[in-house]
Structures are given as structure tokens and as C-alpha cells.
Motif scaffolding. Structure first.
Motif: not given
Length: 141
Positions: A60-71, A79-94
């Protein structure tokens, strides 16, 4: 070097928590709050998530840092959950760029976020909506 697989996260994923980041200063609060959310949503009585929270927070730190730096802000971390998984989704506006895995020299100071996500998560993908570009990674719950 290559592109990430284009795919949305599993459709049965449900949102657990979300953070909106406007600047790199918001990363510290994200790390603390995300770790708490993972433990709150992931622990089954008597079980331990082991290293999973550390890996999710790292990605999360790596992906969010990239988004903040470049977008354009804000960066939205979900943070999402599906069955036996955690899902991390990082969105930017680029929405004009496509996430790419590029060759990295050992002396480069950055550019390792997507490689790191691929190496420590179960799966990584990306997709675009009308206004955002999203990169997601899955982890065992």
C-alpha cells in the motif's frame, strides 16, 4: 519490460475500509490505520495473520507513494475482502497512463513498487474506470 495484467478485482469483493490521501504526509496515518483494519477484519479467534499485515502495508505504501508522486490527487486506497483474500486497491486520477513494469538498475532510487507488489502478493492487476486508474493486489486472509 512489460505491462500488468488488465483485470478488475473479483466481483464478489466487498469494501472493508477506504482512505483518501492528498499528500505524502498522509502515508503515515494510512500505514497505522491499514494495519488496524487488517487485524480487525482478518483475525479469526486464536489465529494470527503472521506477516500478511506487514506485506499489505508495504505494498500500500509503495503503490500510494507512486500515485501521489506521479498522478493527480487524491489517491484512494481501498481494502476489500473476497472469500479467503484481502484485496488492496490503489486508485489515482491519471487515466492517461498504463502501469508498466520497467527495467530497473540496482542504482535506481525508485521504480520498484510494481515489482514488489508482484513478488509479495498472490496476484496483481489493474483496471480503469471513467476517472481513475486502479492497481490491485491480493493477499491471503
Amino acid at each position: 519490460m512489460g505491462q500488468l495484467r488488465t483485470s478488475p478485482p473479483p466481483p464478489q469483493a466487498t469494501e472493508l475500509d477506504q482512505w483518501v490521501l492528498d499528500s505524502p504526509e498522509d502515508l503515515h496515518a494510512l500505514r497505522a490505520s491499514l494495519r488496524d483494519a487488517l487485524n480487525r477484519h482478518g483475525l479469526v479467534q486464536g489465529e494470527d495473520l503472521d506477516e500478511v499485515p506487514h506485506l499489505v502495508v508495504l505494498v500500500a505504501t509503495e503503490l500510494a507513494s507512486n500515485a501521489l508522486r506521479h498522478a493527480r490527487p487524491p489517491t484512494i486506497v481501498t481494502l476489500l475482502a473476497a472469500d479467503d483474500l484481502f484485496l488492496l486497491d490503489v486508485a489515482d486520477h491519471d487515466v492517461g497512463t498504463v502501469p508498466e513494469l520497467t527495467d530497473i538498475s540496482p542504482t535506481d532510487s525508485g521504480g520498484r513498487g510494481l515489482f514488489l507488489a508482484q513478488s509479495v502478493s498472490l496476484d496483481v492487476g489493474w483496471y480503469a474506470t471513467g476517472g481513475t486508474k486502479n492497481i490491485w493486489a491480493s493477499f491471503p486472509r
